[in-house]
Design a protein around this motif. Structure first.
Motif, mmCIF file in Angstrom:
data_model
loop_
_atom_site.group_PDB
_atom_site.id
_atom_site.type_symbol
_atom_site.label_atom_id
_atom_site.label_comp_id
_atom_site.label_asym_id
_atom_site.label_seq_id
_atom_site.Cartn_x
_atom_site.Cartn_y
_atom_site.Cartn_z
ATOM 1 N N GLU A 121 38.582 -13.744 0.719
ATOM 2 C CA GLU A 121 37.246 -13.465 0.412
ATOM 3 C C GLU A 121 36.796 -14.187 -0.516
ATOM 4 O OE1 GLU A 121 39.490 -10.100 -1.571
ATOM 5 O OE2 GLU A 121 39.606 -11.323 0.489
ATOM 6 N N LEU A 124 35.995 -18.398 0.781
ATOM 7 C CA LEU A 124 34.966 -18.599 1.941
ATOM 8 C C LEU A 124 34.005 -19.873 1.211
ATOM 9 C CD1 LEU A 124 33.678 -14.911 2.474
ATOM 10 C CD2 LEU A 124 34.958 -16.526 3.767
ATOM 11 N N HIS A 125 33.866 -20.074 -0.024
ATOM 12 C CA HIS A 125 32.804 -21.173 -0.291
ATOM 13 C C HIS A 125 33.490 -22.659 -0.093
ATOM 14 C CE1 HIS A 125 35.550 -20.305 -4.054
ATOM 15 N NE2 HIS A 125 35.500 -21.607 -4.058
ATOM 16 N N PHE A 130 30.020 -22.193 4.566
ATOM 17 C CA PHE A 130 29.487 -21.410 3.601
ATOM 18 C C PHE A 130 29.437 -22.206 2.163
ATOM 19 C CE2 PHE A 130 32.304 -18.334 5.871
ATOM 20 C CZ PHE A 130 30.979 -17.786 6.388
ATOM 21 N N GLU A 135 24.018 -24.001 1.832
ATOM 22 C CA GLU A 135 23.749 -22.719 1.649
ATOM 23 C C GLU A 135 22.170 -22.245 1.991
ATOM 24 O OE1 GLU A 135 23.974 -18.838 -1.331
ATOM 25 O OE2 GLU A 135 25.752 -20.454 -1.311
ATOM 26 N N GLU A 139 23.318 -18.283 6.070
ATOM 27 C CA GLU A 139 24.670 -18.439 5.772
ATOM 28 C C GLU A 139 25.108 -17.768 4.613
ATOM 29 O OE1 GLU A 139 24.263 -22.683 5.052
ATOM 30 O OE2 GLU A 139 24.658 -23.264 7.323
ATOM 31 N N HIS A 140 23.940 -17.443 3.723
ATOM 32 C CA HIS A 140 24.401 -16.429 2.505
ATOM 33 C C HIS A 140 24.537 -15.096 2.972
ATOM 34 C CE1 HIS A 140 24.264 -15.239 -1.561
ATOM 35 N NE2 HIS A 140 23.333 -14.082 -1.085
ATOM 36 N N GLN A 143 27.970 -14.899 4.707
ATOM 37 C CA GLN A 143 29.001 -15.023 3.665
ATOM 38 C C GLN A 143 29.260 -13.680 3.087
ATOM 39 O OE1 GLN A 143 28.550 -17.615 0.487
ATOM 40 N NE2 GLN A 143 30.602 -17.348 -0.467
ATOM 41 N N ASN A 144 28.137 -13.053 2.760
ATOM 42 C CA ASN A 144 28.318 -11.618 2.446
ATOM 43 C C ASN A 144 29.028 -10.523 3.402
ATOM 44 O OD1 ASN A 144 27.161 -12.011 -0.149
ATOM 45 N ND2 ASN A 144 25.025 -11.797 0.506
ATOM 46 N N CYS A 146 31.261 -11.673 5.694
ATOM 47 C CA CYS A 146 32.473 -11.730 5.626
ATOM 48 C C CYS A 146 33.187 -11.263 4.372
ATOM 49 C CB CYS A 146 32.812 -13.597 5.965
ATOM 50 S SG CYS A 146 32.113 -14.187 7.382
ATOM 51 N N ARG A 147 32.579 -11.379 3.396
ATOM 52 C CA ARG A 147 33.218 -11.181 2.007
ATOM 53 C C ARG A 147 33.556 -9.428 1.956
ATOM 54 N NH1 ARG A 147 33.782 -13.476 -2.772
ATOM 55 N NH2 ARG A 147 32.258 -15.107 -2.104
#
Length: 240
Positions: A121, A124-125, A130, A135, A139-140, A143-144, A146-147
């Motif tokens: 996690e 991811l960037h 991501f 971004e 996509e933000h 990403q959250n 997935c995190r």
């Protein structure tokens, strides 16, 4: 003991996981165990004779850092695994080859252990969707998601394993916070014997480079230290 060690990346790619896998396999072999490493192939690379490595196919496209994308659907994995009478499966990734390891463990009723090398996690960037350059709101949001979702996935994956290995005390504490049911032991990445051999020539170079800095630290005021470092850097650009 016959051990199947499974990884998504391996030499010639240089990284923490390939180094850990190689050194662990070498150490286990020295103790009399039979270790077979299942790893993706790299175009143009051939393993040394005598190494017990099963190279399964990888996709033609590589990541930017040179790591290949493994094709874990390659039938060679199943065929080679079925030919051996393995006692244990040790996977170094929870996805791709890690999913294959779970399936083989359940099919052949073999214990599965996993080394928790990476907190995914936090990486991811590095993935293109991501990256900060691309971004946007969608996509933000992804990403959250997935995190937050990755720890749940990791917790579920670890429940399928008989043992979890952590490379450090900090990682062990993190895993135990994430999954109170996981049985965790510490297994650091080993060092080669050469790492313990003194190198007098290199040691003398280090002493020569830093002895002046130590003298400055004890005897000069802060301002003069900074000025001294400035002129020393100009005099010797390789000074660090």
């Amino acid at each position: 003991m016959k051990i199947a060690m499974m990884t998504n990346n391996y030499k010639p790619f240089v990284g923490g996981v390939p180094i850990s896998v190689e050194r662990l396999a070498q150490g286990l072999r020295l103790r009399g165990h039979e270790v077979c490493v299942f790893a993706p192939e790299y175009e143009g690379y051939e393993d040394d004779a005598g190494e017990d490595i099963v190279r399964y196919r990888s996709f033609a496209r590589c990541m930017k850092n040179g790591m290949v994308i493994p094709n874990v659907l390659d039938s060679k994995i199943q065929e080679e695994f079925a030919c051996r009478d393995f006692d244990l499966i040790h996977t170094h990734h929870p996805m791709l080859i890690g999913n294959v390891a779970v399936r083989l463990s359940q099919r052949y009723q073999i214990p599965l252990v996993y080394t928790y090398h990476t907190r995914y996690e936090e990486y991811l960037h590095y993935l293109n969707p991501f990256s900060k350059k691309r971004e946007n709101n969608a996509e933000h949001f992804l990403q959250n998601v997935c995190r937050r979702g990755l720890p749940c996935y990791m917790s579920a994956y670890m429940r399928k394993c008989s043992m979890i290995y952590a490379p450090s005390m900090d990682m062990k504490a993190f895993i135990e916070r994430q999954s109170d049911s996981a049985m965790v032991q510490i297994l650091p990445t080993g060092l080669e014997d050469a790492s313990y051999q003194p190198d007098q020539e290199q040691a003398e170079k280090i002493r020569t480079r830093y002895i002046f800095l130590r003298a400055m630290h004890f005897y000069l005021p802060l301002f003069l230290r900074h000025r001294g470092l400035y002129w020393l850097k100009r005099w010797r650009p390789d000074f660090r």
